[in-house]
Every structure is written in structure tokens, then in C-alpha cells.
Design an enzyme around this catalytic site. Sequence first.
Site, PDB file in Angstrom:
ATOM      1  N   HIS A 156       9.736   5.998 -33.656  1.00  0.00           N
ATOM      2  CA  HIS A 156       9.979   6.578 -32.336  1.00  0.00           C
ATOM      3  C   HIS A 156      10.175   5.455 -31.330  1.00  0.00           C
ATOM      4  CE1 HIS A 156       5.679   5.783 -32.307  1.00  0.00           C
ATOM      5  NE2 HIS A 156       5.594   6.068 -31.025  1.00  0.00           N
ATOM      6  N   HIS A 205       8.671   4.465 -28.541  1.00  0.00           N
ATOM      7  CA  HIS A 205       7.632   3.827 -27.729  1.00  0.00           C
ATOM      8  C   HIS A 205       7.650   2.334 -28.057  1.00  0.00           C
ATOM      9  CE1 HIS A 205       5.107   7.672 -26.801  1.00  0.00           C
ATOM     10  NE2 HIS A 205       6.019   7.432 -25.886  1.00  0.00           N
ATOM     11  N   ASP A 229       5.653  -0.138 -28.506  1.00  0.00           N
ATOM     12  CA  ASP A 229       4.838  -0.814 -29.515  1.00  0.00           C
ATOM     13  C   ASP A 229       5.335  -0.559 -30.930  1.00  0.00           C
ATOM     14  OD1 ASP A 229       4.045   1.857 -29.166  1.00  0.00           O
ATOM     15  OD2 ASP A 229       1.977   1.485 -29.766  1.00  0.00           O
ATOM     16  N   HIS A 230       6.447   0.182 -31.047  1.00  0.00           N
ATOM     17  CA  HIS A 230       7.023   0.430 -32.371  1.00  0.00           C
ATOM     18  C   HIS A 230       8.439  -0.116 -32.528  1.00  0.00           C
ATOM     19  CE1 HIS A 230       3.841   3.161 -33.966  1.00  0.00           C
ATOM     20  NE2 HIS A 230       3.556   3.194 -32.671  1.00  0.00           N
ATOM     21  N   HIS A 283       4.228  14.169 -31.700  1.00  0.00           N
ATOM     22  CA  HIS A 283       3.797  13.161 -30.724  1.00  0.00           C
ATOM     23  C   HIS A 283       4.356  13.544 -29.359  1.00  0.00           C
ATOM     24  CE1 HIS A 283       2.083   9.474 -29.453  1.00  0.00           C
ATOM     25  NE2 HIS A 283       3.198   8.765 -29.392  1.00  0.00           N
ATOM     26  N   HIS A 296      -3.110   1.715 -36.554  1.00  0.00           N
ATOM     27  CA  HIS A 296      -2.753   2.058 -35.175  1.00  0.00           C
ATOM     28  C   HIS A 296      -4.006   2.263 -34.327  1.00  0.00           C
ATOM     29  CE1 HIS A 296      -0.641   4.159 -31.819  1.00  0.00           C
ATOM     30  NE2 HIS A 296       0.344   3.358 -32.194  1.00  0.00           N
TER      31      HIS A 296
END
Length: 301
Positions: free
Chosen positions: A60, A62, A64-65, A140, A268
Site C-alpha cells: 500500500h 503509506h 513506511d512501505h 486498512h 510491524h
Amino acid sequence: MKVHILGCYAATPRTLTNPTAQVLEIKNHLFLIDCGEGTQVELRRQKIRFSRINHIFISHLHGDHFFGLPGLVASFRLLGRQKALHIYGPKGIKEAITLLLKLGNSWTNYPLLFHELVEDQPVTLYEDEVVSVDTIPLDHRIYTNGFLFREKPSPRKLNVEATRKYRIPKEYFQLIKQGNNYELKDGSLISNRELTLDPPAPMSYAYCSDTAFNPRIVPQISGVRVLYHESTFLRTEHQLALKTGHSTAAEAAEIARQAGVAHLILGHYSTRYRDIEKFRQEAQTVFPEVLLAEDGKSFEF
């Protein structure tokens, strides 16, 4: 099958911890799964060859990914890559990456192929003769997918002792490995199952990144060898998990229990926690086979 953890914490990079990224080594493939900041540094630290990564799966959008992805794409160019690079991720990922390439006048000199996802049902993203990769729709705050990696069954192996017992000539071995029976001189038939051995059970790996507790995924991941499931919070912060679309360690373990997986890897983690051992302790009240992801750690199955 080997899982290399490059980063396994939520939100922001820190001095000794990285946001989410990992490499799955399966059937001579190296698949990069998510690409938080610091990914290419960790690839070098763990001596994983950049040139072997041809497929990148982003769960996805976001940061941090995937904030490590533009830098990695650029480094591939500087390293003289010529092979195509396939990137699978939510709609919008192509715009995000190509805008940076455009503004920096730094287009790749290798084929950069985006496969953008919008489906809310599982779809097959990649398949060859030895492995397949499907999406796992997650729950999410924004559109998110996990990924299910499955080895295809290997052919049966020749039972050498049985071939000696029935004095089968070597020129028939290939036919037997292809599934044929063998007829003796007296006309009796020796079944292929007697002449071959079962291959190892196919490996499978389910990667479930950011998601609220979501039992709807259980049928799809039922019986997988290894489940990686986010566990951002402990049950003491259950209300915060609900608010942010994340899971607790106990909820991750409940998914593992319902799916009947062999091993659960937790990751995570919220950076609010100093002791990640508490995640294992909480999860093991529900499911016994719990492993903890840690930056720089590898798991072999």
C-alpha cells in the site's frame, strides 16, 4: 524457502530499526516485498544481490512501505541494470515514482514496468512453472493487499531401490519420472507410485502487512507453511489498533490459529514498545509457533 527481514517496524526509521521491507527467497526467485526507507542499505548489509531482484510487491502507499522505492529504482539505473524490473502495487504508484524520475530527468535505462492494482478480490500477479503470487485483500485505512506466494508441486522422485528390485533398465527412468508405470516381461504392471517417492511438500508464504483483524482472509491462507502478519500493538492498545486499522499480536495469532498455518512471524511493531518479546508472549496464548521478525534476521524453512 528463506525470508530476509530488512525492516519490520511501523511508521518512522530510527537509528537501529527500519520500516517494513523483506526479501523472500523461493524456488531460485528473490522477491522484494515492500520497500521502506533504508531498504537498499539493508540489501547491501545482508549481501543480497540487487541484480537478482526482478519483481517488487508493494502492499500500500503509506510511506513506511514504499518511500525506499524511488531510491532503489535510481540505484538500479546507476548500477547499469538492463533487465526489466516489475513493480506491483496500488493504483497511483506509477505516478508517484515516474514523477520523481521526470523532475530529476533521470529516466531508467532499463524497462520499468508497473502493474497497478484496484481489485478487491484475490488476483494472480505472477506465475511461472515453479511459483505463483496472488494478492490477499486486506482491511486498512487505504487500499492494501497482502501477497500469497506458493511453490508448485515438484515432480515425484525416482525410487532407486524399487528400480533395482524390478531390474528396470536406466533408459526407462525418465519415462517413470514423467509418471508412467512399468510393465514387466510377464505382463504384470508396476505402478508409478511404487517406483517413485513423494516430493517435498510445496512451500507457501502469506505476507499480511497493515490490516485490521480480518478473518475473511482465513480461507485463502488456510494451511500455508508460514504466515507473516502485522502486530503493530499489544492488546493493551486494542482501541488504538481499531482506530488505525491495525492488529494486535493476539489478533495476528488468532488468524494463524484459524488458518492452521505451521509458523507465524510477527512484525510491524509500533516504536512505542521497547521489548518486542511481549509480542511473542501475547501471541503464544493463542497460537504456539510464533517467531519475531527483527531487522537483519533471516528465517529458513
